[in-house]
Write a protein that holds these residues in place. Sequence first.
Motif, PDB file in Angstrom:
ATOM      1  N   ILE A   1      34.981  34.356  39.396  1.00 55.42           N
ATOM      2  CA  ILE A   1      35.768  36.160  40.333  1.00 55.42           C
ATOM      3  C   ILE A   1      33.569  36.744  40.168  1.00 55.42           C
ATOM      4  CG2 ILE A   1      35.743  38.237  38.901  1.00 55.42           C
ATOM      5  CD1 ILE A   1      37.711  37.080  37.456  1.00 55.42           C
TER       6      ILE A   1
ATOM      7  N   ARG B   1      31.495  38.881  40.712  1.00 50.85           N
ATOM      8  CA  ARG B   1      31.203  40.366  40.149  1.00 50.85           C
ATOM      9  C   ARG B   1      30.588  41.075  41.191  1.00 50.85           C
ATOM     10  NH1 ARG B   1      32.589  38.751  34.308  1.00 50.85           N
ATOM     11  NH2 ARG B   1      33.863  40.160  33.705  1.00 50.85           N
TER      12      ARG B   1
ATOM     13  N   GLU C   1      34.539  39.894  44.196  1.00 47.50           N
ATOM     14  CA  GLU C   1      35.461  38.629  44.997  1.00 47.50           C
ATOM     15  C   GLU C   1      35.857  38.072  43.325  1.00 47.50           C
ATOM     16  OE1 GLU C   1      33.966  38.210  50.145  1.00 47.50           O
ATOM     17  OE2 GLU C   1      33.622  36.761  47.933  1.00 47.50           O
ATOM     18  N   LEU C   2      37.084  37.469  44.884  1.00 48.74           N
ATOM     19  CA  LEU C   2      37.828  36.400  43.938  1.00 48.74           C
ATOM     20  C   LEU C   2      37.508  35.756  44.306  1.00 48.74           C
ATOM     21  CD1 LEU C   2      39.811  35.139  41.325  1.00 48.74           C
ATOM     22  CD2 LEU C   2      41.264  36.223  42.864  1.00 48.74           C
TER      23      LEU C   2
ATOM     24  N   LEU D   1      37.588  42.232  45.297  1.00 44.78           N
ATOM     25  CA  LEU D   1      38.731  42.590  43.890  1.00 44.78           C
ATOM     26  C   LEU D   1      39.784  44.402  43.796  1.00 44.78           C
ATOM     27  CD1 LEU D   1      36.271  41.898  40.745  1.00 44.78           C
ATOM     28  CD2 LEU D   1      38.483  40.606  41.870  1.00 44.78           C
TER      29      LEU D   1
ATOM     30  N   ARG E   1      43.617  44.179  43.469  1.00 33.86           N
ATOM     31  CA  ARG E   1      43.754  45.171  42.407  1.00 33.86           C
ATOM     32  C   ARG E   1      45.085  46.144  43.425  1.00 33.86           C
ATOM     33  NH1 ARG E   1      42.861  47.901  37.833  1.00 33.86           N
ATOM     34  NH2 ARG E   1      44.499  49.330  37.249  1.00 33.86           N
TER      35      ARG E   1
ATOM     36  N   THR F   1      38.637  48.967  39.383  1.00 31.63           N
ATOM     37  CA  THR F   1      38.487  47.448  40.555  1.00 31.63           C
ATOM     38  C   THR F   1      37.131  46.426  39.747  1.00 31.63           C
ATOM     39  OG1 THR F   1      36.765  48.659  41.990  1.00 31.63           O
ATOM     40  CG2 THR F   1      39.230  48.518  42.809  1.00 31.63           C
TER      41      THR F   1
ATOM     42  N   ILE G   1      36.625  43.223  36.948  1.00 27.62           N
ATOM     43  CA  ILE G   1      37.163  42.460  36.085  1.00 27.62           C
ATOM     44  C   ILE G   1      36.617  42.449  34.826  1.00 27.62           C
ATOM     45  CG2 ILE G   1      38.139  40.622  35.502  1.00 27.62           C
ATOM     46  CD1 ILE G   1      39.702  41.836  37.898  1.00 27.62           C
TER      47      ILE G   1
ATOM     48  N   LEU H   1      44.933  38.666  35.051  1.00 25.79           N
ATOM     49  CA  LEU H   1      43.551  39.300  34.879  1.00 25.79           C
ATOM     50  C   LEU H   1      43.064  40.992  34.319  1.00 25.79           C
ATOM     51  CD1 LEU H   1      43.390  39.572  39.492  1.00 25.79           C
ATOM     52  CD2 LEU H   1      41.624  37.984  37.637  1.00 25.79           C
TER      53      LEU H   1
ATOM     54  N   TRP I   1      41.850  43.932  33.706  1.00 23.45           N
ATOM     55  CA  TRP I   1      40.264  45.405  35.304  1.00 23.45           C
ATOM     56  C   TRP I   1      39.882  45.853  33.705  1.00 23.45           C
ATOM     57  CZ3 TRP I   1      40.932  44.130  39.711  1.00 23.45           C
ATOM     58  CH2 TRP I   1      41.680  43.260  40.126  1.00 23.45           C
TER      59      TRP I   1
END
Length: 120
Positions: free
Chosen positions: A13, A15, A19-20, A34, A38, A69, A71, A84, A86
């Motif tokens: 992930i 941040r 992006e994942l 992300l 979501r 959005t 994580i 996940l 959130w």
Amino acid sequence: MISPLYRPAEITIERAAAELRIRWTDGHKSAWQLRWIRAHCPCASCREDRRALAESDGLLLNSGPPPSTEIAGAELVGNYALRLDWGDGHNSGIFPFSALRQSCPCAECNPTGAPPLLPD
């Protein structure tokens, strides 16, 4: 036995990029924004919210804050999915690896754009 196409070798992930990212055991690399992840949360309440929005012709008003959005955490669910956490506390969506792979947004996998994660 899970197909190698659906087994992640590495999950990140990112941040800063929001992006994942997954590198699959066959070497393919996927990256989702992300906000897309979501928006496609597969939990029952999110799927119901999307159905209600579709039925309202896009005029459904929500008095609360928009979904986060960011994580806060993540964990594996068995060897088949990712859950996940959130930033707003939502954590009931379980993202199956097979669905993530099929919704890979790269042009090689889905030249016309990523399909929904799961049908609503």
